[in-house]
Design an enzyme around this catalytic site. Structure first.
Site, PDB file in Angstrom:
ATOM      1  N   GLY A 167       0.797  -1.232   0.000  1.00  0.00           N
ATOM      2  CA  GLY A 167       0.000   0.000   0.000  1.00  0.00           C
ATOM      3  C   GLY A 167       0.825   1.274   0.000  1.00  0.00           C
ATOM      4  CG  PHE A 195     -12.194  -0.373   1.094  1.00  0.00           C
ATOM      5  CD1 PHE A 195     -11.635  -0.989   2.203  1.00  0.00           C
ATOM      6  CD2 PHE A 195     -11.625  -0.584  -0.154  1.00  0.00           C
ATOM      7  CE1 PHE A 195     -10.516  -1.820   2.068  1.00  0.00           C
ATOM      8  CE2 PHE A 195     -10.514  -1.406  -0.297  1.00  0.00           C
ATOM      9  CZ  PHE A 195      -9.963  -2.021   0.817  1.00  0.00           C
ATOM     10  CB  VAL A 196      -9.568   4.962   0.593  1.00  0.00           C
ATOM     11  CG1 VAL A 196      -8.823   5.931  -0.311  1.00  0.00           C
ATOM     12  CG2 VAL A 196     -10.469   5.712   1.558  1.00  0.00           C
ATOM     13  CG  ASP A 240      -9.406   1.007   8.717  1.00  0.00           C
ATOM     14  OD1 ASP A 240     -10.193   1.842   9.188  1.00  0.00           O
ATOM     15  OD2 ASP A 240      -9.785  -0.096   8.256  1.00  0.00           O
ATOM     16  NE  ARG A 248      -1.498  -3.446  -4.554  1.00  0.00           N
ATOM     17  CZ  ARG A 248      -1.727  -3.564  -3.247  1.00  0.00           C
ATOM     18  NH1 ARG A 248      -1.693  -2.505  -2.476  1.00  0.00           N
ATOM     19  NH2 ARG A 248      -1.978  -4.742  -2.697  1.00  0.00           N
TER      20      ARG A 248
HETATM   21  P1  IMP Z   1      -5.302  -1.229   9.925  1.00  0.00           P
HETATM   22  O1  IMP Z   1      -4.405  -2.273  10.515  1.00  0.00           O
HETATM   23  O2  IMP Z   1      -6.762  -1.517  10.138  1.00  0.00           O
HETATM   24  O3  IMP Z   1      -4.922   0.176  10.340  1.00  0.00           O
HETATM   25  O4  IMP Z   1      -5.160  -1.340   8.353  1.00  0.00           O
HETATM   26  C1  IMP Z   1      -4.094  -0.802   7.700  1.00  0.00           C
HETATM   27  C2  IMP Z   1      -3.819  -1.555   6.423  1.00  0.00           C
HETATM   28  O5  IMP Z   1      -5.000  -2.049   5.824  1.00  0.00           O
HETATM   29  C3  IMP Z   1      -3.177  -0.617   5.456  1.00  0.00           C
HETATM   30  O6  IMP Z   1      -1.793  -0.836   5.437  1.00  0.00           O
HETATM   31  C4  IMP Z   1      -3.846  -0.948   4.138  1.00  0.00           C
HETATM   32  O7  IMP Z   1      -3.072  -1.881   3.432  1.00  0.00           O
HETATM   33  C5  IMP Z   1      -5.149  -1.607   4.510  1.00  0.00           C
HETATM   34  N1  IMP Z   1      -6.294  -0.672   4.464  1.00  0.00           N
HETATM   35  C6  IMP Z   1      -6.925  -0.072   5.491  1.00  0.00           C
HETATM   36  N2  IMP Z   1      -7.922   0.718   5.080  1.00  0.00           N
HETATM   37  C7  IMP Z   1      -7.917   0.609   3.725  1.00  0.00           C
HETATM   38  C8  IMP Z   1      -8.720   1.214   2.697  1.00  0.00           C
HETATM   39  O8  IMP Z   1      -9.632   2.031   2.918  1.00  0.00           O
HETATM   40  N3  IMP Z   1      -8.406   0.869   1.418  1.00  0.00           N
HETATM   41  C9  IMP Z   1      -7.400   0.006   1.109  1.00  0.00           C
HETATM   42  N4  IMP Z   1      -6.628  -0.573   2.031  1.00  0.00           N
HETATM   43  C10 IMP Z   1      -6.884  -0.266   3.336  1.00  0.00           C
HETATM   44 MG    MG Z   2      -4.726  -4.049   0.540  1.00  0.00          MG
END
Ligand code: IMP
Ligand code: MG
Length: 189
Positions: free
Chosen positions: A48, A162-163, A113, A175
């Protein structure tokens, strides 16, 4: 295209290419200010963070009076395992394992997130005993945070959607988009 009769589609643009470029400049200036004259190790969280780390590293080298030298490293992690489900554990897919003892480290990811990914990586890198460890994200989605994570550098605040784009995927698609958009799901016939 991606199966099950549902094709993901690009929805509303949340941040344009110009807004992203401006945010990356702000991040670079802030990181440069805290790491003036230092040796800096920038660690990109892939996949990402691929666009961010590449733009941020170059923006940083253009800031006068910033770090004296920059090393770019990468760590490859997986969270969603190809879906939008957010309860999957953090899995380290590839890691240089290089010594970071006494180093000034900034971890850079595209988005935070729930905060689980950044929290896990913070713990992993802290164990490598860097002199300083800071976190940088382009996009913060604070609405769903469960881990006690506040990024040291944050570019943009996004709504709870979701982005996709600028390195962020939906099932590995999108991507490549130079902007950040919401994911929209459409029925196909
Ligand atoms: P977290 O552990 O929930 O903070 O998620 C972080 C990881 O999830 C990031 O490194 C992204 O790869 C993926 N992610 C979280 N939110 C999104 C989104 O809205 N779109 C795409 N990937 C996301
Ligand atoms: Mg992903």
């Amino acid at each position: 295209m991606t199966g099950a009769g549902v094709a993901p589609a690009v929805g509303r643009v949340i941040f344009t290419q110009a807004q992203i470029a401006e945010a990356v400049q702000r991040l670079a200036s802030a990181i440069a200010a805290t790491h003036r004259g230092q040796l800096l190790v920038l660690v990109g969280v892939l996949k990402g963070g691929a666009c961010l780390i590449s733009d941020l590293a170059r923006a940083l080298s253009a800031v006068p009076g910033g770090p004296s030298a920059i090393m770019v490293q990468h760590i490859v992690v997986s969270r969603y395992r190809g879906s939008t489900a957010s309860d999957a554990p953090v899995e380290i897919i590839a890691d240089s394992g290089r010594s970071l003892e006494g180093a000034n480290v900034v971890l850079a990811d595209a988005i935070v997130d729930r905060g689980l990914t950044l929290a896990a990586l913070q713990a992993l890198f802290k164990a490598r005993r860097p002199a300083t460890l800071r976190t940088c994200v382009l996009v913060d989605k604070p609405a769903r945070r469960t881990a006690a994570i506040v990024p040291d550098y944050c570019g943009l605040q996004a709504p709870d959607a979701f982005v996709i784009g600028y390195g962020l995927d939906y099932k590995e698609w999108y991507r490549n988009l130079p902007y950040l958009a919401e994911l929209r799901e459409e029925q196909t016939v």
